[in-house]
Scaffold this active site. Structure first.
Site, PDB file in Angstrom:
ATOM      1  N   LYS A  92       0.803  -1.225   0.000  1.00  0.00           N
ATOM      2  CA  LYS A  92       0.000   0.000   0.000  1.00  0.00           C
ATOM      3  C   LYS A  92       0.838   1.280   0.000  1.00  0.00           C
ATOM      4  O   LYS A  92       0.438   2.284  -0.568  1.00  0.00           O
ATOM      5  CB  LYS A  92      -0.966   0.001   1.173  1.00  0.00           C
ATOM      6  CG  LYS A  92      -2.132  -0.973   0.981  1.00  0.00           C
ATOM      7  CD  LYS A  92      -3.284  -0.648   1.892  1.00  0.00           C
ATOM      8  CE  LYS A  92      -4.518  -1.445   1.537  1.00  0.00           C
ATOM      9  NZ  LYS A  92      -4.390  -2.887   1.880  1.00  0.00           N
ATOM     10  N   GLU A 114      -9.884   7.112   3.793  1.00  0.00           N
ATOM     11  CA  GLU A 114     -10.829   6.252   4.499  1.00  0.00           C
ATOM     12  C   GLU A 114     -10.181   4.884   4.582  1.00  0.00           C
ATOM     13  O   GLU A 114      -9.370   4.517   3.739  1.00  0.00           O
ATOM     14  CB  GLU A 114     -12.180   6.215   3.793  1.00  0.00           C
ATOM     15  CG  GLU A 114     -12.382   5.073   2.838  1.00  0.00           C
ATOM     16  CD  GLU A 114     -11.591   5.203   1.557  1.00  0.00           C
ATOM     17  OE1 GLU A 114     -11.121   4.165   1.087  1.00  0.00           O
ATOM     18  OE2 GLU A 114     -11.427   6.314   1.029  1.00  0.00           O
ATOM     19  N   SER A 381       1.341  -9.926  -1.150  1.00  0.00           N
ATOM     20  CA  SER A 381       1.068  -8.485  -0.999  1.00  0.00           C
ATOM     21  C   SER A 381       1.422  -7.924   0.372  1.00  0.00           C
ATOM     22  O   SER A 381       1.670  -6.729   0.500  1.00  0.00           O
ATOM     23  CB  SER A 381      -0.397  -8.206  -1.317  1.00  0.00           C
ATOM     24  OG  SER A 381      -1.248  -9.041  -0.543  1.00  0.00           O
TER      25      SER A 381
HETATM   26  C1  LIG Z   1      -5.233  -3.863   1.480  1.00  0.00           C
HETATM   27  C2  LIG Z   1      -4.579  -5.134   1.160  1.00  0.00           C
HETATM   28  C3  LIG Z   1      -4.999  -5.924   0.078  1.00  0.00           C
HETATM   29  C4  LIG Z   1      -6.209  -5.601  -0.757  1.00  0.00           C
HETATM   30  O1  LIG Z   1      -6.134  -4.411  -1.478  1.00  0.00           O
HETATM   31  P1  LIG Z   1      -5.879  -4.406  -3.043  1.00  0.00           P
HETATM   32  O2  LIG Z   1      -6.162  -3.004  -3.437  1.00  0.00           O
HETATM   33  O3  LIG Z   1      -6.827  -5.375  -3.658  1.00  0.00           O
HETATM   34  O4  LIG Z   1      -4.472  -4.791  -3.274  1.00  0.00           O
HETATM   35  C5  LIG Z   1      -4.283  -7.070  -0.211  1.00  0.00           C
HETATM   36  N1  LIG Z   1      -3.226  -7.456   0.548  1.00  0.00           N
HETATM   37  C6  LIG Z   1      -2.809  -6.726   1.594  1.00  0.00           C
HETATM   38  C7  LIG Z   1      -1.635  -7.206   2.382  1.00  0.00           C
HETATM   39  C8  LIG Z   1      -3.464  -5.553   1.941  1.00  0.00           C
HETATM   40  O5  LIG Z   1      -3.046  -4.831   3.009  1.00  0.00           O
END
Ligand SMILES: *Cc1c(COP(=O)(O)O)cnc(C)c1O
Length: 399
Positions: A92, A114, A381
């Protein structure tokens, strides 16, 4: 084939995207389009963004061969793109840095956001501190209670967290409140959106910032394996980590792109967050996309073991990639994601985020059906430290 070049000037990805906001925001969005258009062409802006990614975020993030897990599954080789190793523990921050830099360029000293699970709120509060900006984060009061640790983190970083008491007191109510703040304070305020959603130019801008993920893979994969992967897998909440790794691969037609949505307790139960797999086109958060709504057009509450996938819509570019067939979308339910979470911990020594565990579960499901020299690249992610309470509670433990 014509190289992929979307969105069009009005922010359309085929029939999706666009700008669906009140007239009071049209001017602010026009200003933002102009400012971002300058930024993306400005070598100084790009150089500063890259500097920040290297020195503040810790990029490039490595690619890792999950060899023990691959061997055990007995099929394709699985590789992880390690976004969990970024500062703040997920992808993020790639985006919040970029948007905070645009805000500075526009002379806006105040940023708002938000947040549902709190991850985007933390990433926003982090960059606001980094650049000395005032930061206000809207969060449903139910989420404020559920995510106490992230709320405290934001406050440590100097942000004001505003609990929203309207509606179901969750993400969609916080979203409305943030929009309201933006309309009221548009002169000095920049709205930092946390995924590839919102009105144009947000889906494009967030994609551009997150595409660093896939661009790094384009050089890292041939270095490690001698070629590009056969399949790229990523989880999809709003879709920013997925677009980030997909986008540089769109023109590489031999690479399959698979997005994994949260199947929650099962699609048939109605308790899930699978907007693409089980939703219908409509308008949410300023753009046209697939979303979860009932027969009266009311947004439905979403459910997932991972709070970060709990978004009732999805970025419009994914809606387009689905309809034109360039990417496919599947679901993984809570139990499957948890099983992959535990496997990843024990076999690879990596505690993944529950969101990322959805992508891992799909990779683990398809790997045995593929040849041993096939390659699956999974976008890991984020890290799972934030999910300890959820996982422990599922196992009947508390701490
Ligand atoms: C917020 C988040 C997501 C989901 O958000 P996307 O916009 O779909 O990437 C996925 N993995 C993690 C670790 C997150 O913090």
């Amino acid at each position: 084939m014509k190289p992929y070049d979307l969105p069009d000037a009005a922010g359309h990805f085929g029939p999706f995207g666009g700008v669906f906001v009140s007239e009071t925001l049209m001017h602010a969005l026009a200003q933002l389009r102009e400012a971002y258009d300058e930024c993306r062409r400005d070598p100084e802006f790009i150089a500063e963004f890259e500097y920040e990614l290297e020195h503040f975020v810790g990029r490039p993030s490595p690619v890792y061969h999950a060899k023990r897990w691959s061997d055990r599954l007995g099929g394709a080789q699985i590789y992880f793109k390690r976004e969990d190793l970024n500062h703040t523990g997920a992808h993020k921050v790639n985006n919040t840095i970029g948007q905070a830099m645009v805000a500075r360029r526009m002379g806006k000293p105040r940023v708002i956001a938000e947040t549902g699970a709190g991850q985007h709120g933390v990433a926003t509060a982090t960059v606001a501190a980094r650049y000395g900006m005032k930061c206000v984060v809207y969060m449903g009061s139910t989420d404020v209670e559920r995510q106490a640790q992230n709320v405290y983190r934001m406050r440590l970083l100097g942000a004001e967290v505003v609990p929203v008491e309207s509606g179901s007191r969750t993400l969609k109510d916080a979203l409305n409140e943030a929009m309201r703040d933006w309309v009221t304070n548009v002169d000095d305020t920049f709205y930092i959106i946390g995924t590839v959603a919102g009105p144009h130019p947000y889906p494009m801008m967030v994609r551009d910032f997150q595409s660093v993920i896939g661009r790094e893979c384009l050089t890292q994969m041939p270095e490690m394996t001698g070629r590009q992967p056969d399949v790229v897998v990523a989880c999809v909440g709003g879709g920013s980590n997925a677009i980030g790794i997909f986008h540089p691969y769109i023109d590489h037609e031999s690479v399959a792109l698979v997005g994994v949505e949260a199947g929650g307790e099962g699609i048939e139960t109605g308790r899930h967050a699978a907007s693409l797999s089980a939703g219908v086109p409509g308008v949410l958060h300023g753009n046209r996309t697939y979303l979860l709504q009932n027969a009266d057009g009311q947004i439905i509450e979403t459910h997932s073991v991972s709070a970060g996938l709990d978004y009732p819509g999805v970025g419009p570019e994914h809606a387009w990639l689905k309809d034109c067939g360039r990417a496919s979308y599947v679901t993984v339910d809570d139990e499957q994601a948890l099983a992959a979470f535990h496997d990843c911990c024990r076999i690879e020594g990596i505690i993944p985020a529950l969101e990322s565990s959805h992508a891992l579960a799909h990779a683990a499901a398809i790997a045995p059906t593929m040849a041993r020299d096939a390659i699956i690249l999974v976008n890991l992610s984020g890290r799972g430290d934030k999910d300890m309470h959820t996982v422990a509670a599922r196992a009947g433990l508390s701490f």
